[in-house]
Design an enzyme around this catalytic site. Structure first.
Site, PDB file in Angstrom:
ATOM      1  N   GLN A 172       0.820  -1.206   0.000  1.00  0.00           N
ATOM      2  CA  GLN A 172       0.000   0.000   0.000  1.00  0.00           C
ATOM      3  C   GLN A 172       0.859   1.264   0.000  1.00  0.00           C
ATOM      4  O   GLN A 172       0.587   2.198  -0.737  1.00  0.00           O
ATOM      5  CB  GLN A 172      -0.915  -0.026   1.222  1.00  0.00           C
ATOM      6  CG  GLN A 172      -2.240   0.651   0.997  1.00  0.00           C
ATOM      7  CD  GLN A 172      -2.992   0.030  -0.152  1.00  0.00           C
ATOM      8  OE1 GLN A 172      -2.750  -1.103  -0.544  1.00  0.00           O
ATOM      9  NE2 GLN A 172      -3.866   0.768  -0.755  1.00  0.00           N
ATOM     10  N   HIS A 179       2.190   3.044  -3.201  1.00  0.00           N
ATOM     11  CA  HIS A 179       1.312   3.788  -4.123  1.00  0.00           C
ATOM     12  C   HIS A 179       1.728   5.251  -4.234  1.00  0.00           C
ATOM     13  O   HIS A 179       1.947   5.754  -5.319  1.00  0.00           O
ATOM     14  CB  HIS A 179      -0.146   3.713  -3.672  1.00  0.00           C
ATOM     15  CG  HIS A 179      -0.889   2.582  -4.293  1.00  0.00           C
ATOM     16  ND1 HIS A 179      -1.144   2.502  -5.631  1.00  0.00           N
ATOM     17  CD2 HIS A 179      -1.422   1.462  -3.753  1.00  0.00           C
ATOM     18  CE1 HIS A 179      -1.798   1.388  -5.898  1.00  0.00           C
ATOM     19  NE2 HIS A 179      -1.983   0.732  -4.770  1.00  0.00           N
ATOM     20  N   GLU A 234      -9.996   1.773   3.489  1.00  0.00           N
ATOM     21  CA  GLU A 234     -10.283   1.326   2.122  1.00  0.00           C
ATOM     22  C   GLU A 234     -10.104  -0.195   2.035  1.00  0.00           C
ATOM     23  O   GLU A 234     -10.968  -0.911   1.542  1.00  0.00           O
ATOM     24  CB  GLU A 234      -9.315   2.050   1.176  1.00  0.00           C
ATOM     25  CG  GLU A 234      -9.528   1.749  -0.284  1.00  0.00           C
ATOM     26  CD  GLU A 234      -8.406   2.332  -1.149  1.00  0.00           C
ATOM     27  OE1 GLU A 234      -7.354   2.739  -0.591  1.00  0.00           O
ATOM     28  OE2 GLU A 234      -8.587   2.378  -2.379  1.00  0.00           O
ATOM     29  N   HIS A 235      -8.928  -0.678   2.487  1.00  0.00           N
ATOM     30  CA  HIS A 235      -8.652  -2.121   2.495  1.00  0.00           C
ATOM     31  C   HIS A 235      -8.466  -2.584   3.928  1.00  0.00           C
ATOM     32  O   HIS A 235      -7.697  -1.975   4.677  1.00  0.00           O
ATOM     33  CB  HIS A 235      -7.361  -2.431   1.733  1.00  0.00           C
ATOM     34  CG  HIS A 235      -7.321  -1.895   0.339  1.00  0.00           C
ATOM     35  ND1 HIS A 235      -6.657  -0.723   0.012  1.00  0.00           N
ATOM     36  CD2 HIS A 235      -7.862  -2.352  -0.812  1.00  0.00           C
ATOM     37  CE1 HIS A 235      -6.791  -0.493  -1.284  1.00  0.00           C
ATOM     38  NE2 HIS A 235      -7.515  -1.459  -1.817  1.00  0.00           N
ATOM     39  N   ASP A 287      -6.640  -6.185  -6.195  1.00  0.00           N
ATOM     40  CA  ASP A 287      -6.357  -5.051  -7.078  1.00  0.00           C
ATOM     41  C   ASP A 287      -6.500  -5.406  -8.551  1.00  0.00           C
ATOM     42  O   ASP A 287      -6.880  -4.569  -9.363  1.00  0.00           O
ATOM     43  CB  ASP A 287      -4.913  -4.566  -6.865  1.00  0.00           C
ATOM     44  CG  ASP A 287      -4.804  -3.649  -5.662  1.00  0.00           C
ATOM     45  OD1 ASP A 287      -5.846  -3.173  -5.191  1.00  0.00           O
ATOM     46  OD2 ASP A 287      -3.674  -3.428  -5.197  1.00  0.00           O
ATOM     47  N   HIS A 341     -52.802  20.368  -5.639  1.00  0.00           N
ATOM     48  CA  HIS A 341     -52.537  18.935  -5.505  1.00  0.00           C
ATOM     49  C   HIS A 341     -53.835  18.194  -5.214  1.00  0.00           C
ATOM     50  O   HIS A 341     -54.160  17.190  -5.853  1.00  0.00           O
ATOM     51  CB  HIS A 341     -51.527  18.666  -4.369  1.00  0.00           C
ATOM     52  CG  HIS A 341     -50.099  18.901  -4.752  1.00  0.00           C
ATOM     53  ND1 HIS A 341     -49.633  20.115  -5.185  1.00  0.00           N
ATOM     54  CD2 HIS A 341     -49.025  18.058  -4.768  1.00  0.00           C
ATOM     55  CE1 HIS A 341     -48.333  20.025  -5.456  1.00  0.00           C
ATOM     56  NE2 HIS A 341     -47.943  18.780  -5.209  1.00  0.00           N
TER      57      HIS A 341
END
Lengths: 426, 426
Positions: free
Chosen positions: B257, B260, B325-326, B359, B418
């Site tokens: 990770q 990245h 996220e993960h 991924d 209405h």
């Protein structure tokens, strides 16, 4: 209302004009909104009391609505109306329960389990407008789907009047919808309270519900920190009718949309020039008798159209381009045309399904995409109050089987530590 | 990596710090972005060619990538890798097909038909980054769900290099994913082309895919006119591990990770002080050997943490607060803890499900909510490429049965037209 005979070309411009209603420069409003958000973030409840004094002209002792106040509201509203609210709740619950999805797992390959978990949001905030736009139906339509989705706690914010009171219909609807907490806070300051949290108001994961431009801009500003629902534009109705349909019904339905506000748009698309003329006449007659005459006249003048087309296919093509919030189909055998309708928030079929039946009672949500966004957006639903998580499990053998392919892929992307996380295991 | 022993109090501050990564003042960038959007809106393709010359340093003759260029890319990439792409496609297709929902109608009450139509979006645009961040997996993960949802046409935009070429892996992935059109346009100008349309590029209903800050801000600016996917923040992994788990595996996954970018966050939460120390050592060792050493060192220094907790329940509580996220769960019997995991984009169970398998290859989407938004957002899925319409039909009798209730409701809201749309029918 302007009657326009469509030659297959000029409707596009009309559609674009309708879709751009309400496009504006918001920088002045945003400056005020950011200041309010920042003040509430820093000063919490103190800022909330100050803004309520400034904007709502009332000095409150408590932000939270008491159980006594709610019981009092239920008394004021009366048993008969409470029963109507409860029947509406039943219909709304029953429709929205059908939207619920289950979590799932799958085991298609030896040693591999994949899945999708579906979980309700933990806490949701609902904005309910006050004053003239205080609509109990809005409270039901926002609160019940959240409740059905399984949201753990629901807080509602709504501005008090100058006596520090909340509209009793709003309170009664909140009680019937099962909303857990109600606060006397309006405007951008209420959005700040829900997004950041204060001592009195715990923060939420998502804010829903319509509001004025300050509320809308504040929601947009806090989007990311919390989720928000769509920001609704002015309301719209499009009616597709063939000949021999009742011009009184059509005129009444057009007016039911126009009375919302001066920006509302009402459009009839018909294959019959004769019907167009009769509806025009009937619209004038009914407008004269209407309680909200000024609003109706203005919105029809600016955004009311009757399009005369050659055939129903052409009518549907124009409607798909407009992507109306509400679409009434008053033609023979309306169900047969469904597969051609691509873009619409809600579709009302036949001569006895006027749009207001969906606003309050039938069950489907009345929070619908406006301004052409039905091309890509959906009605509010239980799916707006859940989130999903992917689930993955590989056994050692299953990972070993595919390891070289994953490593190749990571090398193609130049992400070597990605490949290494596989390599290190074998 | 900093090791922090958690006493049940101080994790909240850490979580907040992580969640606020990347909060910034974007006003300078926005000014540039608005100018680009406006120029493309007014000058169309001319502006696109000019910006490509200015930002990508190449004078193009054609914006659209030709069939020849795509075939050439497939040749360069080679048969073996094409087969890997195809197998990944099969897995991604198979997973995403399970997300599809059917339209439904219901007829619970005499004379009343209600339902929900589910329709694919008509046209979708995908942004694929170029240069160093050119990831074929991104093309698959954005294109295939749109395809599975039934989107009629998919256009991809991606910036060319200074020779006017597109990364062959990107083109090959686009071919495998079944993307219909590819354009050599990058940055905010490509978002403008997709949102407004030009002579060369037909406008779309929704824009998805990651990009740099100009792309992200441009997407946010056109949101409303078109739909957009979530705007992803820096990537995150959180690993929950009990004792006796392999520190090499854990370190490798943390690094996968961190590589990245420098803003990526890698967190281990463990019940074992001993494991914490071993992972720390192993992280240092593996970082030294890594191809992307500088990025990893920086991101671990700023956003890498090891939390030592008293028990797994505490670990999960912290993880739910971070909403990563993960999330990797490396504990004995990880399935048993699933009901406690509330907030996570994707959950990887056991010691042989490293995050990179998700991924590229396993099937679930790698576009996941970041920065704590897993509290209210979901992975990209087929549900992002459809929209719903409500359906209502009442017979004359069915409407007559409830007419008084709807009229009462409309009177409570002061919307008399209405109520009149019901009255006029009887």
């Amino acid at each position: 209302m302007e009657i326009i005979e469509i030659n297959g070309v000029n409707y596009k411009g009309k559609a674009d004009e309708l879709l751009s209603r309400g496009e504006n420069d918001f920088s002045k409003i945003d400056r005020i909104v950011y200041e309010i958000l920042d003040n509430v973030k820093r000063n919490g409840d103190k800022a909330l009391f100050e803004y309520t004094s400034k904007f709502d002209n009332v000095i409150l002792k408590e932000l939270r609505v008491s159980e006594n106040e709610i019981d009092e509201a239920v008394q004021i509203v009366g048993e008969e109306f409470i029963d109507i609210l409860k029947e509406a709740r039943e219909n709304i619950e029953s429709y929205h329960k059908k939207q619920l999805q289950d979590s799932w797992i799958t085991n298609d390959k030896e040693g591999i389990i994949l899945g999708q978990l579906i979980r309700p949001l933990d806490r949701v905030g609902i904005y309910a407008p006050g004053g003239k736009a205080a609509y109990p139906s809005t409270v039901l339509m926002n609160g019940i789907p959240a409740k059905v989705a399984g949201v753990n706690s629901i807080a509602m914010v709504t501005p008090p009047d100058k006596n520090g009171k909340i509209n009793p219909y709003i309170l009664a609807a909140a009680k019937v919808a099962g909303i857990d907490e109600i606060y006397k806070i309006g405007g951008a300051q209420s959005i700040a309270a829900l997004a950041y949290g204060t001592k009195a108001v715990k923060p939420v994961d998502k804010i829903v519900g319509p509001g004025n431009i300050y509320v809308a801009r504040a929601k947009r500003a806090v989007f990311g920190l919390v989720d928000i629902d769509m920001i609704a534009g002015p309301s719209e109705i499009c009616i597709i009718a063939d000949e021999n349909k009742n011009p009184k019904f059509i005129a009444a339905d057009l007016l039911s949309q126009s009375e919302h506000d001066e920006m509302a748009s009402s459009i009839l698309i018909t294959t019959s020039k004769n019907l167009a003329l009769e509806v025009e006449k009937e619209v004038k007659r009914q407008t004269m008798e209407s309680e909200r005459k000024e609003i109706i006249e203005k919105s029809l003048e600016d955004y009311g159209y009757i399009f005369v087309v050659r055939n129903i296919e052409e009518a549907i093509k124009i409607s798909n381009e407009i992507a109306p919030e509400h679409l009434e189909i008053m033609i023979d055998n309306p169900f047969e045309m469904l597969s051609k309708i691509k873009n619409a928030g809600a579709i009302f079929l036949g001569e006895y399904t006027p749009e207001p039946v969906g606003d309050y009672f039938a069950g489907p949500n009345h929070t619908l995409p406006t301004s052409g966004t039905a091309k890509f957006s959906s009605p509010l639903g239980t799916y707006d109050f859940i989130k999903k998580s992917s689930l993955l499990y590989y056994s050692k053998e299953a990972l070993e089987n595919i390891k070289d392919k994953v490593i190749s892929f990571s090398q193609a992307e130049g992400l070597f530590a990605h490949g290494n996380s596989i390599k290190v295991r074998f």
